[in-house]
Design a protein around this motif. Structure first.
Motif, PDB file in Angstrom:
ATOM      1  N   ASP A  75      23.354  39.783 -12.307  1.00  0.00           N
ATOM      2  CA  ASP A  75      24.494  40.259 -11.524  1.00  0.00           C
ATOM      3  C   ASP A  75      24.333  41.713 -11.121  1.00  0.00           C
ATOM      4  O   ASP A  75      24.706  42.095 -10.008  1.00  0.00           O
ATOM      5  CB  ASP A  75      25.792  40.069 -12.303  1.00  0.00           C
ATOM      6  CG  ASP A  75      26.146  38.604 -12.458  1.00  0.00           C
ATOM      7  OD1 ASP A  75      26.042  37.859 -11.461  1.00  0.00           O
ATOM      8  OD2 ASP A  75      26.503  38.192 -13.571  1.00  0.00           O
ATOM      9  N   LEU A  76      23.805  42.542 -12.010  1.00  0.00           N
ATOM     10  CA  LEU A  76      23.590  43.960 -11.703  1.00  0.00           C
ATOM     11  C   LEU A  76      22.356  44.446 -12.439  1.00  0.00           C
ATOM     12  O   LEU A  76      22.265  44.308 -13.659  1.00  0.00           O
ATOM     13  CB  LEU A  76      24.802  44.795 -12.125  1.00  0.00           C
ATOM     14  CG  LEU A  76      24.639  46.313 -12.018  1.00  0.00           C
ATOM     15  CD1 LEU A  76      24.402  46.752 -10.578  1.00  0.00           C
ATOM     16  CD2 LEU A  76      25.860  47.018 -12.597  1.00  0.00           C
ATOM     17  N   LEU A  77      21.418  45.010 -11.696  1.00  0.00           N
ATOM     18  CA  LEU A  77      20.233  45.629 -12.279  1.00  0.00           C
ATOM     19  C   LEU A  77      20.240  47.091 -11.876  1.00  0.00           C
ATOM     20  O   LEU A  77      20.319  47.407 -10.690  1.00  0.00           O
ATOM     21  CB  LEU A  77      18.952  44.961 -11.772  1.00  0.00           C
ATOM     22  CG  LEU A  77      17.645  45.605 -12.261  1.00  0.00           C
ATOM     23  CD1 LEU A  77      17.472  45.404 -13.767  1.00  0.00           C
ATOM     24  CD2 LEU A  77      16.454  45.042 -11.506  1.00  0.00           C
ATOM     25  N   LYS A  78      20.179  47.974 -12.875  1.00  0.00           N
ATOM     26  CA  LYS A  78      20.085  49.406 -12.611  1.00  0.00           C
ATOM     27  C   LYS A  78      18.749  49.895 -13.128  1.00  0.00           C
ATOM     28  O   LYS A  78      18.391  49.607 -14.268  1.00  0.00           O
ATOM     29  CB  LYS A  78      21.201  50.178 -13.306  1.00  0.00           C
ATOM     30  CG  LYS A  78      21.125  51.673 -12.977  1.00  0.00           C
ATOM     31  CD  LYS A  78      21.891  52.518 -13.940  1.00  0.00           C
ATOM     32  CE  LYS A  78      21.932  53.975 -13.535  1.00  0.00           C
ATOM     33  NZ  LYS A  78      20.628  54.621 -13.454  1.00  0.00           N
ATOM     34  N   ILE A  79      18.013  50.596 -12.269  1.00  0.00           N
ATOM     35  CA  ILE A  79      16.757  51.186 -12.738  1.00  0.00           C
ATOM     36  C   ILE A  79      16.737  52.675 -12.442  1.00  0.00           C
ATOM     37  O   ILE A  79      17.185  53.139 -11.396  1.00  0.00           O
ATOM     38  CB  ILE A  79      15.503  50.476 -12.172  1.00  0.00           C
ATOM     39  CG1 ILE A  79      15.377  50.592 -10.666  1.00  0.00           C
ATOM     40  CG2 ILE A  79      15.465  49.025 -12.584  1.00  0.00           C
ATOM     41  CD1 ILE A  79      14.052  50.074 -10.143  1.00  0.00           C
ATOM     42  N   ASP A  80      16.241  53.401 -13.410  1.00  0.00           N
ATOM     43  CA  ASP A  80      16.044  54.849 -13.340  1.00  0.00           C
ATOM     44  C   ASP A  80      14.762  55.106 -14.112  1.00  0.00           C
ATOM     45  O   ASP A  80      14.779  55.297 -15.325  1.00  0.00           O
ATOM     46  CB  ASP A  80      17.239  55.571 -13.968  1.00  0.00           C
ATOM     47  CG  ASP A  80      17.058  57.086 -14.018  1.00  0.00           C
ATOM     48  OD1 ASP A  80      16.028  57.594 -13.512  1.00  0.00           O
ATOM     49  OD2 ASP A  80      17.930  57.749 -14.585  1.00  0.00           O
ATOM     50  N   ILE A  81      13.628  55.050 -13.413  1.00  0.00           N
ATOM     51  CA  ILE A  81      12.349  55.104 -14.108  1.00  0.00           C
ATOM     52  C   ILE A  81      11.420  56.190 -13.559  1.00  0.00           C
ATOM     53  O   ILE A  81      10.205  56.024 -13.505  1.00  0.00           O
ATOM     54  CB  ILE A  81      11.675  53.720 -14.165  1.00  0.00           C
ATOM     55  CG1 ILE A  81      11.644  53.027 -12.810  1.00  0.00           C
ATOM     56  CG2 ILE A  81      12.384  52.835 -15.177  1.00  0.00           C
ATOM     57  CD1 ILE A  81      10.976  51.662 -12.825  1.00  0.00           C
ATOM     58  N   GLU A  82      12.041  57.294 -13.162  1.00  0.00           N
ATOM     59  CA  GLU A  82      11.353  58.556 -12.907  1.00  0.00           C
ATOM     60  C   GLU A  82      10.118  58.474 -12.012  1.00  0.00           C
ATOM     61  O   GLU A  82       9.055  58.954 -12.354  1.00  0.00           O
ATOM     62  CB  GLU A  82      10.977  59.216 -14.243  1.00  0.00           C
ATOM     63  CG  GLU A  82      12.145  59.399 -15.193  1.00  0.00           C
ATOM     64  CD  GLU A  82      13.295  60.203 -14.595  1.00  0.00           C
ATOM     65  OE1 GLU A  82      13.045  61.221 -13.932  1.00  0.00           O
ATOM     66  OE2 GLU A  82      14.463  59.790 -14.801  1.00  0.00           O
ATOM     67  N   GLY A  83      10.251  57.861 -10.850  1.00  0.00           N
ATOM     68  CA  GLY A  83       9.166  57.817  -9.875  1.00  0.00           C
ATOM     69  C   GLY A  83       8.393  56.508  -9.864  1.00  0.00           C
ATOM     70  O   GLY A  83       7.656  56.227  -8.926  1.00  0.00           O
ATOM     71  N   PHE A  84       8.540  55.705 -10.897  1.00  0.00           N
ATOM     72  CA  PHE A  84       7.832  54.432 -10.957  1.00  0.00           C
ATOM     73  C   PHE A  84       8.618  53.306 -10.292  1.00  0.00           C
ATOM     74  O   PHE A  84       8.141  52.180 -10.190  1.00  0.00           O
ATOM     75  CB  PHE A  84       7.520  54.065 -12.415  1.00  0.00           C
ATOM     76  CG  PHE A  84       6.527  54.999 -13.039  1.00  0.00           C
ATOM     77  CD1 PHE A  84       5.169  54.818 -12.856  1.00  0.00           C
ATOM     78  CD2 PHE A  84       6.956  56.082 -13.780  1.00  0.00           C
ATOM     79  CE1 PHE A  84       4.250  55.698 -13.415  1.00  0.00           C
ATOM     80  CE2 PHE A  84       6.054  56.966 -14.346  1.00  0.00           C
ATOM     81  CZ  PHE A  84       4.695  56.774 -14.158  1.00  0.00           C
ATOM     82  N   GLU A  85       9.840  53.618  -9.826  1.00  0.00           N
ATOM     83  CA  GLU A  85      10.691  52.587  -9.223  1.00  0.00           C
ATOM     84  C   GLU A  85      10.065  51.973  -7.979  1.00  0.00           C
ATOM     85  O   GLU A  85      10.309  50.805  -7.678  1.00  0.00           O
ATOM     86  CB  GLU A  85      12.084  53.150  -8.883  1.00  0.00           C
ATOM     87  CG  GLU A  85      12.107  54.286  -7.912  1.00  0.00           C
ATOM     88  CD  GLU A  85      11.869  55.640  -8.560  1.00  0.00           C
ATOM     89  OE1 GLU A  85      11.817  56.628  -7.818  1.00  0.00           O
ATOM     90  OE2 GLU A  85      11.731  55.725  -9.785  1.00  0.00           O
ATOM     91  N   TRP A  86       9.249  52.728  -7.267  1.00  0.00           N
ATOM     92  CA  TRP A  86       8.682  52.223  -6.020  1.00  0.00           C
ATOM     93  C   TRP A  86       7.784  51.019  -6.273  1.00  0.00           C
ATOM     94  O   TRP A  86       7.901  49.993  -5.597  1.00  0.00           O
ATOM     95  CB  TRP A  86       7.912  53.342  -5.317  1.00  0.00           C
ATOM     96  CG  TRP A  86       8.742  54.568  -5.135  1.00  0.00           C
ATOM     97  CD1 TRP A  86       8.669  55.732  -5.874  1.00  0.00           C
ATOM     98  CD2 TRP A  86       9.811  54.762  -4.209  1.00  0.00           C
ATOM     99  NE1 TRP A  86       9.619  56.623  -5.435  1.00  0.00           N
ATOM    100  CE2 TRP A  86      10.329  56.054  -4.411  1.00  0.00           C
ATOM    101  CE3 TRP A  86      10.381  53.972  -3.213  1.00  0.00           C
ATOM    102  CZ2 TRP A  86      11.377  56.575  -3.667  1.00  0.00           C
ATOM    103  CZ3 TRP A  86      11.423  54.486  -2.468  1.00  0.00           C
ATOM    104  CH2 TRP A  86      11.910  55.772  -2.696  1.00  0.00           C
TER     105      TRP A  86
END
Length: 172
Positions: A75-86
């Motif tokens: 339902d909801l995915l939050k990512i905060d992975i310091e530059g690796f999100e791309w």
């Protein structure tokens, strides 16, 4: 979220905490989200990583397999992975995991040396493809304070998306 009946899984190897169950519907996992599976990722030193560490990293597909959630809607995915999100967004697109997301909260990062400046055009295309090809409508955007000086360059922001093409089960 868990107080409202949602199942919540949090992942962060930088906290150096063992995995545990917080309560009946919330878990913490000493594991990182990546575009590839590895048990020997060595993060570069930064404001969060002061001493040498080794992290276990998994793709979203592998995390869902580990949890017994293969094919399950998020339902909801939050990512905060310091530059690796791309790379993770690209992996989720390639594996079809984006089709199983209803909402997506993305904190994006561009730092002085990471990702490399020569990748910026590709990163911009990845970000715009979320909206144009993958059907994610941005309903909230919050840029962080930015620094445009070359040696201190820093561009970050939070974007929240809803998947306007969401169908379950996904179209064949």
């Amino acid at each position: 979220m868990f107080k409202h009946g949602c199942e919540v899984h949090s992942f962060d190897p930088s906290m150096l905490q063992p995995s545990y169950q917080r309560n009946e519907s919330s878990w913490f996992h000493n594991l990182g989200l990546s575009s590839r599976n590895t048990d020997s990722y060595r993060p570069p030193p930064d404001q969060y990583v002061k001493a040498p560490q080794v992290w276990q990293m998994r793709t979203l597909t592998s995390v869902k397999e580990m949890l017994g959630h293969t094919g399950r809607v998020i339902d909801l995915l939050k990512i905060d992975i310091e530059g690796f999100e791309w790379d993770v967004v690209e992996n989720m697109r390639e594996t079809g995991e984006l089709e199983l997301l209803r909402q997506f909260s993305l904190e994006f990062h561009l730092f002085p040396k990471f990702p490399p400046m020569e990748d910026y055009v590709h990163l911009y295309k990845t970000f715009t493809n979320l909206r144009e090809e993958m059907g994610f409508a941005e309903f909230s955007a919050h840029p962080h304070p930015k620094t445009l000086e070359k040696d201190k360059f820093n561009l970050q922001g939070d974007s929240q998306f809803v998947n306007t093409l969401f169908r379950y089960p996904p179209a064949p």
